[in-house]
Scaffold this active site. Sequence first.
Site, PDB file in Angstrom:
ATOM      1  CD  GLU A 250      -1.884   2.280   1.575  1.00 14.47           C
ATOM      2  OE1 GLU A 250      -1.622   3.165   0.719  1.00 14.47           O
ATOM      3  OE2 GLU A 250      -1.931   2.492   2.785  1.00 14.47           O
ATOM      4  CB  CYS A 284      -1.858   6.856   1.658  1.00 10.55           C
ATOM      5  SG  CYS A 284      -3.099   5.800   2.417  1.00 10.55           S
TER       6      CYS A 284
END
Length: 476
Positions: A250, A284
Amino acid sequence: MSNYPSLHLLIGGKEISGAGRKSGEVLNPATGEVLGSVPHATAEDLDDALEHAATGFAIWRATPPEQRAAVITKAAALMRERVGAIAEALTLEQGKTLPEAKGETIYGAMLLEFYAGECKRLYGRTMVRPAGKRAEVRYEPVGPVAAFAAWNFPVINIVRKVGGAVAAGCSVIVKPSEETPAAALATVQCLLDAGMPAEVCQVVFGVPDDVSCHLLGSSIIRKVSFTGSTKVGKHLVKLAADDLKRTTMELGGHGPVLVFEDSDIEKALDVMAPNAFRNAGQVCVSPTRFIVEEPIFEKFRDGFIERVKGIKVGNGMEDGVQMGPMANDRGPDQIERMVTEAVEKGGKLETGGERIGNQGYFYAPTVLSEVPTDAEIMNEEPFGPVAIINRYAGEAEMIEEANRLPYGLAAYAWSSDPARQERLIAQIEAGMVAVNSGGVSAVDMPFGGVKWSGHGHEDGAEGVMACMVTKSVHVG
């Protein structure tokens, strides 16, 4: 500070520190004060953690799903009971506001509750065969997992790494960030206190490259899970390739937000302006590049600036604060450099663009407009309290800009036209797309990206299946 917990490694259920081990200071980003000292694992500590992980995998994979589910459910309940203490430690070491920290902890508990249910939903299938023959598909835990969690969401990142793995029947060695160790330790402790065998989850700290090379160099580890930058993710994938370990990555993003003339502009502003500065932009999936259709550009820009100027910045422990400091001293330096370069290249600084105060790592909520595409901030994720608002001629040009970068984590679109919504969903290159919404996360939905934003998923059923391998069985 007396209300900040002591720090340690967790290996075999034992709290380990001192004994000549190297250590690192943990700082309060709101004040710069030292909160505590986190011990670094020695090579012997890491070997010990690996041995426990091998033993833990043998124990946990043989544990009935109902029993695993009960432990995970109880851990979620303990997180809810301890939300105050966990959130306070999180805010002290990471900087986000206390309400955000409490919300993160509760979300972590919700995710564990979902994973507990998935323990009993690891279905295989049986194929139709003639009498006396059998063919079936089974899913089995991949093995011990090495997990590396980022500092921006110290609780959620740990739950995503550990929760899915233990639901699948794997053991885990997790390395949280050395900058946010206390919240991570408290989260894992909830699992241990809920009855999970001590061999199933180990917590280690240390120089990131030293720890990753040591763990990934062991044949005991069969999967690697990482949340962090694309650069580091690529490095870990290369290390994992030497032993063909499975990976979940990720990685970075640079979230486009497409806003069309036919959208509900006020709603878009009310949702997306605060969303861009959640956790001081250190998210993010943060919306960073606002791609606005020409006819509404000025209205959207002005409304956005007005809302951003109203954001109250301060110590996350104080009431009424809406944005805390950045988490470390690297953050303001990077944002200052990127904003300066963007303005030098012709971008307009609409608000912010400066540090706040003379202690801690505070940076003002910042809005840039009409930034040229060759500016660094248009191509690399700022990971801080900055939003960029640019104008575009129409749908085709806006989609092209959204897909221009090699990143594809989260994207957002605002339009009231159902046909356009479907086109955007189909054409935007991202692992997660939100239409007329600021949310891309839910405990029962997969979380992950495409292109340089990584591969594999956490959360949802996919977060558990990412820790499983497939076995085809043929009998007769």
